[in-house]
Each structure stands twice: as C-alpha cells, then as structure tokens.
Design a protein around this motif. Structure first.
Motif, PDB file in Angstrom:
ATOM      1  N   GLN A  16       0.847  -1.440   0.027  1.00  0.00           N
ATOM      2  CA  GLN A  16       0.158   0.078  -0.155  1.00  0.00           C
ATOM      3  C   GLN A  16       0.747   1.045  -0.113  1.00  0.00           C
ATOM      4  OE1 GLN A  16      -3.021  -0.155   3.379  1.00  0.00           O
ATOM      5  NE2 GLN A  16      -3.501   1.870   3.322  1.00  0.00           N
ATOM      6  N   PHE A  17       1.755   1.815   0.548  1.00  0.00           N
ATOM      7  CA  PHE A  17       2.838   2.525   1.135  1.00  0.00           C
ATOM      8  C   PHE A  17       3.371   2.701  -0.506  1.00  0.00           C
ATOM      9  CE2 PHE A  17       4.045   2.474   5.962  1.00  0.00           C
ATOM     10  CZ  PHE A  17       2.235   2.989   5.504  1.00  0.00           C
ATOM     11  N   VAL A  18       3.808   1.511  -1.305  1.00  0.00           N
ATOM     12  CA  VAL A  18       4.385   1.404  -2.330  1.00  0.00           C
ATOM     13  C   VAL A  18       3.826   2.274  -3.640  1.00  0.00           C
ATOM     14  CG1 VAL A  18       5.479   0.248  -4.187  1.00  0.00           C
ATOM     15  CG2 VAL A  18       6.358  -0.259  -2.117  1.00  0.00           C
ATOM     16  N   ALA A  19       2.278   2.118  -3.783  1.00  0.00           N
ATOM     17  CA  ALA A  19       1.076   2.664  -4.433  1.00  0.00           C
ATOM     18  C   ALA A  19       1.246   3.994  -4.066  1.00  0.00           C
ATOM     19  CB  ALA A  19      -0.270   1.691  -4.665  1.00  0.00           C
ATOM     20  N   GLN A  20       1.569   4.501  -2.959  1.00  0.00           N
ATOM     21  CA  GLN A  20       1.378   5.612  -2.397  1.00  0.00           C
ATOM     22  C   GLN A  20       2.241   6.742  -2.260  1.00  0.00           C
ATOM     23  OE1 GLN A  20      -0.301   5.101   1.978  1.00  0.00           O
ATOM     24  NE2 GLN A  20      -2.319   4.222   1.532  1.00  0.00           N
ATOM     25  N   GLY A  21       3.221   5.717  -2.763  1.00  0.00           N
ATOM     26  CA  GLY A  21       4.694   6.304  -3.567  1.00  0.00           C
ATOM     27  C   GLY A  21       5.361   7.233  -1.876  1.00  0.00           C
ATOM     28  N   ARG A  22       5.390   6.170  -0.738  1.00  0.00           N
ATOM     29  CA  ARG A  22       5.109   6.017   0.314  1.00  0.00           C
ATOM     30  C   ARG A  22       6.491   5.191   0.686  1.00  0.00           C
ATOM     31  NH1 ARG A  22       0.440   6.310   3.523  1.00  0.00           N
ATOM     32  NH2 ARG A  22       1.168   7.101   5.572  1.00  0.00           N
ATOM     33  N   LEU A  23       7.119   4.991   0.259  1.00  0.00           N
ATOM     34  CA  LEU A  23       7.933   3.684   0.371  1.00  0.00           C
ATOM     35  C   LEU A  23       8.928   3.312  -1.077  1.00  0.00           C
ATOM     36  CD1 LEU A  23       7.539   1.050   2.754  1.00  0.00           C
ATOM     37  CD2 LEU A  23       8.854   2.634   3.387  1.00  0.00           C
ATOM     38  N   LEU A  24      10.228   3.367  -1.139  1.00  0.00           N
ATOM     39  CA  LEU A  24      10.377   2.497  -2.026  1.00  0.00           C
ATOM     40  C   LEU A  24       9.939   0.791  -2.456  1.00  0.00           C
ATOM     41  CD1 LEU A  24      14.318   3.819  -2.639  1.00  0.00           C
ATOM     42  CD2 LEU A  24      11.946   4.153  -3.950  1.00  0.00           C
ATOM     43  N   ARG A  25      10.141   0.498  -3.863  1.00  0.00           N
ATOM     44  CA  ARG A  25       9.574  -0.756  -3.993  1.00  0.00           C
ATOM     45  C   ARG A  25      10.289  -1.413  -3.563  1.00  0.00           C
ATOM     46  NH1 ARG A  25       5.928  -3.097  -6.891  1.00  0.00           N
ATOM     47  NH2 ARG A  25       5.347  -1.256  -8.117  1.00  0.00           N
ATOM     48  N   GLU A  26      12.081  -1.007  -3.653  1.00  0.00           N
ATOM     49  CA  GLU A  26      13.330  -2.538  -3.014  1.00  0.00           C
ATOM     50  C   GLU A  26      13.063  -1.509  -1.677  1.00  0.00           C
ATOM     51  OE1 GLU A  26      13.289   0.367  -5.266  1.00  0.00           O
ATOM     52  OE2 GLU A  26      14.353  -0.901  -6.781  1.00  0.00           O
ATOM     53  N   THR A  27      12.355  -0.885  -0.408  1.00  0.00           N
ATOM     54  CA  THR A  27      12.370  -0.842   0.224  1.00  0.00           C
ATOM     55  C   THR A  27      11.650  -2.077   1.249  1.00  0.00           C
ATOM     56  OG1 THR A  27      13.361   1.376   0.297  1.00  0.00           O
ATOM     57  CG2 THR A  27      12.344   0.891   3.096  1.00  0.00           C
ATOM     58  N   ALA A  28      10.341  -1.924   0.471  1.00  0.00           N
ATOM     59  CA  ALA A  28       9.163  -2.902   0.850  1.00  0.00           C
ATOM     60  C   ALA A  28       9.769  -3.929   0.545  1.00  0.00           C
ATOM     61  CB  ALA A  28       7.861  -2.610  -0.655  1.00  0.00           C
ATOM     62  N   ILE A  29      10.971  -4.642  -1.268  1.00  0.00           N
ATOM     63  CA  ILE A  29      11.146  -6.188  -0.447  1.00  0.00           C
ATOM     64  C   ILE A  29      11.590  -6.069   0.710  1.00  0.00           C
ATOM     65  CG2 ILE A  29      12.238  -7.398  -2.262  1.00  0.00           C
ATOM     66  CD1 ILE A  29      11.551  -5.990  -4.513  1.00  0.00           C
ATOM     67  N   ALA A  30      12.778  -4.924   1.019  1.00  0.00           N
ATOM     68  CA  ALA A  30      14.067  -5.567   2.280  1.00  0.00           C
ATOM     69  C   ALA A  30      12.640  -5.801   3.364  1.00  0.00           C
ATOM     70  CB  ALA A  30      14.537  -5.168   3.033  1.00  0.00           C
ATOM     71  N   ILE A  31      11.695  -4.989   3.574  1.00  0.00           N
ATOM     72  CA  ILE A  31      10.626  -5.061   4.605  1.00  0.00           C
ATOM     73  C   ILE A  31      10.197  -6.207   5.164  1.00  0.00           C
ATOM     74  CG2 ILE A  31       8.593  -4.531   5.774  1.00  0.00           C
ATOM     75  CD1 ILE A  31       9.419  -1.682   5.201  1.00  0.00           C
ATOM     76  N   LYS A  32       9.788  -6.438   3.624  1.00  0.00           N
ATOM     77  CA  LYS A  32       8.833  -8.176   3.415  1.00  0.00           C
ATOM     78  C   LYS A  32       9.972  -9.356   4.079  1.00  0.00           C
ATOM     79  CE  LYS A  32       6.175  -6.594   0.328  1.00  0.00           C
ATOM     80  NZ  LYS A  32       5.790  -6.834  -0.915  1.00  0.00           N
ATOM     81  N   ALA A  33      11.412  -8.904   3.601  1.00  0.00           N
ATOM     82  CA  ALA A  33      12.057 -10.249   4.214  1.00  0.00           C
ATOM     83  C   ALA A  33      12.605 -10.252   5.591  1.00  0.00           C
ATOM     84  CB  ALA A  33      13.773  -9.656   3.605  1.00  0.00           C
ATOM     85  N   GLU A  34      12.555  -9.291   6.036  1.00  0.00           N
ATOM     86  CA  GLU A  34      13.077  -8.723   7.705  1.00  0.00           C
ATOM     87  C   GLU A  34      11.327  -9.567   8.674  1.00  0.00           C
ATOM     88  OE1 GLU A  34      15.752  -7.085   9.358  1.00  0.00           O
ATOM     89  OE2 GLU A  34      14.243  -6.952  11.266  1.00  0.00           O
ATOM     90  N   ALA A  35      10.522  -9.174   7.923  1.00  0.00           N
ATOM     91  CA  ALA A  35       9.776 -10.129   9.149  1.00  0.00           C
ATOM     92  C   ALA A  35       9.035 -11.144   8.478  1.00  0.00           C
ATOM     93  CB  ALA A  35       8.190  -9.500   7.596  1.00  0.00           C
TER      94      ALA A  35
END
Ligand SMILES: C[S@@+](CC[C@H](N)C(=O)[O-])C[C@H]1O[C@@H](n2cnc3c(N)ncnc32)[C@H](O)[C@@H]1O
Length: 231
Positions: free
Chosen positions: A186-205
């Motif tokens: 959702q944050f990527v779609a809203q332009g609040r996160l880079l796609r790469e950051t989102a991928i890293a966050i999901k991996a961390e989780a």
C-alpha cells in the motif's frame, strides 16, 4: 453471545457485517431466529449473500451503520463486531443501535485493543513503527472500547457485562505478516516507500517470523448494553 437470554423468535442485526460469518453466529450461537447484516461494502454484501443464500433466515444489505433506514424498535439483538474501531463518529452507530432496538433489547459489542499490538525487538524498531503506521491508517480509533461505556450510558443504555478476553496469539505471526506485506505494498502504491525498501521490509518480517520473534497478541474486549424496558 451464548448467555444473552433472547426472547423466542428473536430478530438480530449485525451492523458492519463484512463477509457475514459473524452474522450467522447470531443464529447459531446467540439463538436468534433470523439475522440481518448491514454492510457498507457492496462487494462484501455480494460475497455474504452468495455464501449464505441457502439459509432463508439470513439476509444482507448495503447500508450505513450510522443511518440504516430500518424500522425503529425492530430488533431484539444488535451486534457490533470489529466495526466501531473503523468509524470516526462511532457515537452515531451507538445511537442508531439504540433507535433500532426494542425496549429490553441487547446491544453486544466486541472490538480489539489495538493499542497493545506491537512487535519491537529494540528501541525505535523499524518494523514496529511500520506496523503502527499501517494499523493507524486502517483502524480509526485504537481506544474505542475504553471510550464506549460512557457513550453507552449517555445514549440511554444500561451497562451489562464487560469481558476482557484472553489475548488472541499468533505464534506463527500470520496476522503481522499479512499486515506488513499488504501495508508495504500500500505504501509503495501511495509513493511513500521505494519498492526495494518494501521488499527488504517483507524479507525482514519473514526472517523474524522464522526466528520466532515476530509474534502477535491482540486483546479483545466485549461489552453488553441493555436498552431499558421503560425507555
Ligand atoms: C473488520 S470488518 C468486521 C466484519 C464483521 N463484523 C466480522 O466481524 O467479521 C469491519 C466491517 O465494517 C464495515 N463498515 C465500516 N464502517 C461502516 C459503516 N459506517 N456502515 C456499515 N459498515 C461499515 C467495513 O466495510 C467492514 O466490512
């Protein structure tokens, strides 16, 4: 919902009925004869209607829990399950429930204590901050169950049982994983996160979940309100 002592042939209503599964509990658990759901999302009303159409005692309709247009004093039981935390002016839902209940009717409310949901493993934990941000962009009122007793009393209800339920624990962290993954997208779609950051966050989780340090406790509280007979 087992101990509500409904009258014979009771009519029940769920406001904010979603997929309709809890509306069915009004018949199967609370013992109502028929149950109706009012839900803001036409998509969810269509799903509920399709899932439960063989049951002639269950029905669903699109509507606003704050202004249903249903007949006054037409219900014996109204359920508000996981809905008040999503409504800004939740007092108007409580007022509408009071109008719809027959004298002697019961209002049953259950919602989460979302303020207690957290997952930090250190100060200013990034994943925890993200969970909180996602939560507050989807849940309007984190404290609704604490604000509710006063609103019930002001509206004319007599307070019944308040129950603090055992926390629902998700040791496999499915709930947190779901909100982190959907929230990051959702944050990527809203332009609040880079796609790469989102991928890293999901991996961390996912790594934390595998290491058993991402577990989720959600506390639920239920509150009964009685509409006095002499109202
Ligand atoms: C978390 S879901 C709970 C659904 C259902 N009560 C359950 O427990 O399975 C909250 C539901 O309330 C609905 N909702 C939110 N505000 C509403 C309103 N003002 N009127 C009717 N439905 C509403 C949402 O569309 C959503 O389906």
């Amino acid at each position: 919902m087992k101990d509500l002592n409904l009258p014979p042939h009771a009519t029940a209503l769920e406001l904010g009925s979603g997929t309709g599964h809890v509306t069915l509990d009004l018949i199967e658990t609370a013992g109502a004869t028929r149950a109706h759901g009012i839900e803001a999302s036409p998509l969810l009303v269509a799903k509920a209607t399709e899932a439960f159409s063989p049951n002639p005692h269950l029905s669903f309709e699109v509507g606003d829990a704050r202004k249903t247009g249903l007949e006054s004093q037409s219900c014996d039981l109204i359920l508000l399950h996981s809905v008040l935390c999503h409504v800004h002016d939740f007092q108007n839902v409580v007022r509408e429930a009071h109008r719809l209940l027959k004298p002697g009717g019961v209002l049953a409310i259950c919602d989460g204590e979302f303020d207690n949901m957290s997952a930090p493993i250190s100060d200013y934990d990034l994943l925890d901050q993200l969970i909180l941000r996602i939560l507050t962009s989807n849940v309007t009122n984190l404290w609704v169950m604490r604000q509710l007793p006063e609103v019930l009393t002001e509206t004319g209800f007599k307070l019944g049982h308040q129950t603090l339920h055992k926390p629902v624990s998700e040791h496999d962290a499915n709930f947190f994983l779901t909100i982190i993954e959907a929230g990051a997208d959702q944050f990527v779609a809203q332009g609040r996160l880079l796609r790469e950051t989102a991928i890293a966050i999901k991996a961390e989780a996912r790594v934390r979940a595998l290491a058993h340090c991402l577990f989720c406790n959600i506390s639920y509280i239920s509150q009964i309100g009685h509409k006095p007979r002499s109202d």
